[in-house]
Design a protein around this motif. Structure first.
Motif, PDB file in Angstrom:
ATOM      1  N   LYS A  22       5.050   9.462  -0.890  1.00 52.43           N
ATOM      2  CA  LYS A  22       4.641   9.961  -2.202  1.00 52.43           C
ATOM      3  C   LYS A  22       4.591   8.822  -3.218  1.00 52.43           C
ATOM      4  CE  LYS A  22       6.324  14.702  -1.912  1.00 52.43           C
ATOM      5  NZ  LYS A  22       7.275  15.682  -2.472  1.00 52.43           N
ATOM      6  N   LEU A  23       5.574   7.949  -3.168  1.00 47.37           N
ATOM      7  CA  LEU A  23       5.617   6.807  -4.071  1.00 47.37           C
ATOM      8  C   LEU A  23       4.430   5.878  -3.835  1.00 47.37           C
ATOM      9  CD1 LEU A  23       7.354   5.480  -6.287  1.00 47.37           C
ATOM     10  CD2 LEU A  23       8.591   4.292  -4.467  1.00 47.37           C
ATOM     11  N   ARG A  24       4.116   5.618  -2.567  1.00 46.89           N
ATOM     12  CA  ARG A  24       2.962   4.777  -2.234  1.00 46.89           C
ATOM     13  C   ARG A  24       1.670   5.426  -2.737  1.00 46.89           C
ATOM     14  NH1 ARG A  24       1.556   3.722   3.919  1.00 46.89           N
ATOM     15  NH2 ARG A  24       1.420   5.968   3.764  1.00 46.89           N
ATOM     16  N   HIS A  25       1.543   6.721  -2.519  1.00 41.07           N
ATOM     17  CA  HIS A  25       0.351   7.445  -2.957  1.00 41.07           C
ATOM     18  C   HIS A  25       0.202   7.361  -4.482  1.00 41.07           C
ATOM     19  CE1 HIS A  25      -2.827  10.439  -2.965  1.00 41.07           C
ATOM     20  NE2 HIS A  25      -2.154  11.105  -3.888  1.00 41.07           N
ATOM     21  N   HIS A  26       1.303   7.535  -5.193  1.00 41.27           N
ATOM     22  CA  HIS A  26       1.276   7.466  -6.647  1.00 41.27           C
ATOM     23  C   HIS A  26       0.844   6.083  -7.120  1.00 41.27           C
ATOM     24  CE1 HIS A  26       3.211   6.779 -10.624  1.00 41.27           C
ATOM     25  NE2 HIS A  26       2.569   7.903 -10.870  1.00 41.27           N
ATOM     26  N   LEU A  31      -3.362   2.292  -9.154  1.00 44.57           N
ATOM     27  CA  LEU A  31      -4.209   1.129  -8.901  1.00 44.57           C
ATOM     28  C   LEU A  31      -5.688   1.517  -8.997  1.00 44.57           C
ATOM     29  CD1 LEU A  31      -4.524  -1.828  -8.090  1.00 44.57           C
ATOM     30  CD2 LEU A  31      -4.292  -1.122  -5.708  1.00 44.57           C
ATOM     31  N   ASP A  32      -6.056   2.633  -8.387  1.00 44.74           N
ATOM     32  CA  ASP A  32      -7.443   3.102  -8.449  1.00 44.74           C
ATOM     33  C   ASP A  32      -7.866   3.371  -9.891  1.00 44.74           C
ATOM     34  OD1 ASP A  32      -7.450   2.957  -5.692  1.00 44.74           O
ATOM     35  OD2 ASP A  32      -7.236   5.124  -5.398  1.00 44.74           O
ATOM     36  N   GLU A  53       1.637  -5.455  -5.263  1.00 42.81           N
ATOM     37  CA  GLU A  53       2.943  -5.932  -4.795  1.00 42.81           C
ATOM     38  C   GLU A  53       3.875  -4.762  -4.512  1.00 42.81           C
ATOM     39  OE1 GLU A  53       4.640  -8.727  -7.550  1.00 42.81           O
ATOM     40  OE2 GLU A  53       2.865 -10.002  -7.503  1.00 42.81           O
ATOM     41  N   GLU A  54       3.880  -3.784  -5.405  1.00 42.08           N
ATOM     42  CA  GLU A  54       4.731  -2.610  -5.211  1.00 42.08           C
ATOM     43  C   GLU A  54       4.319  -1.837  -3.961  1.00 42.08           C
ATOM     44  OE1 GLU A  54       4.790  -0.360  -8.848  1.00 42.08           O
ATOM     45  OE2 GLU A  54       6.054  -1.854  -9.845  1.00 42.08           O
ATOM     46  N   ILE A  55       3.030  -1.703  -3.739  1.00 47.72           N
ATOM     47  CA  ILE A  55       2.549  -1.005  -2.542  1.00 47.72           C
ATOM     48  C   ILE A  55       2.984  -1.757  -1.289  1.00 47.72           C
ATOM     49  CG2 ILE A  55       0.460  -0.371  -1.262  1.00 47.72           C
ATOM     50  CD1 ILE A  55      -0.818   0.251  -4.061  1.00 47.72           C
ATOM     51  N   GLU A  56       2.945  -3.081  -1.316  1.00 47.98           N
ATOM     52  CA  GLU A  56       3.407  -3.881  -0.174  1.00 47.98           C
ATOM     53  C   GLU A  56       4.886  -3.656   0.094  1.00 47.98           C
ATOM     54  OE1 GLU A  56       2.459  -8.022  -0.485  1.00 47.98           O
ATOM     55  OE2 GLU A  56       0.341  -7.606  -0.886  1.00 47.98           O
ATOM     56  N   VAL A  57       5.692  -3.590  -0.960  1.00 45.73           N
ATOM     57  CA  VAL A  57       7.129  -3.340  -0.812  1.00 45.73           C
ATOM     58  C   VAL A  57       7.350  -1.973  -0.165  1.00 45.73           C
ATOM     59  CG1 VAL A  57       9.273  -2.887  -2.097  1.00 45.73           C
ATOM     60  CG2 VAL A  57       7.838  -4.847  -2.705  1.00 45.73           C
ATOM     61  N   ILE A  58       6.612  -0.980  -0.633  1.00 44.40           N
ATOM     62  CA  ILE A  58       6.741   0.378  -0.104  1.00 44.40           C
ATOM     63  C   ILE A  58       6.305   0.433   1.361  1.00 44.40           C
ATOM     64  CG2 ILE A  58       5.937   2.760  -0.328  1.00 44.40           C
ATOM     65  CD1 ILE A  58       5.595   2.067  -3.410  1.00 44.40           C
TER      66      ILE A  58
END
Length: 72
Positions: A22-26, A31-32, A53-58
């Motif tokens: 859910k966090l990645r999707h958000h 980003l979009d 960067e946050e998406i990579e961490v997730i």
């Protein structure tokens, strides 16, 4: 440690894959949205870089959760 790293670490310790997804999707939605809008004087590249960067961490955390699930 960045706030996102602390949040992700908490979800990893709980092995909460759904919360990580859910966090990645958000973050992906943000980003979009940032990439679609143009505001004079606003540099979306800075925000876009942070969100990537946050998406990579997730995604790294999701991989760790999957590895933990595959261990006996």
């Amino acid at each position: 440690m960045k706030a996102i790293e602390q949040i992700v670490a908490g979800y990893v310790s709980l092995k909460d894959r759904q919360a990580l997804e859910k966090l990645r999707h958000h973050r992906q939605q943000l980003l979009d949205d940032v990439q679609m809008h143009t505001i004079p004087g606003f540099k979306p590249s800075i925000v876009s870089d942070i969100l990537r960067e946050e998406i990579e961490v997730i995604e790294g955390a999701l991989a760790r959760v999957d590895e933990d699930r595959s261990l006996p």
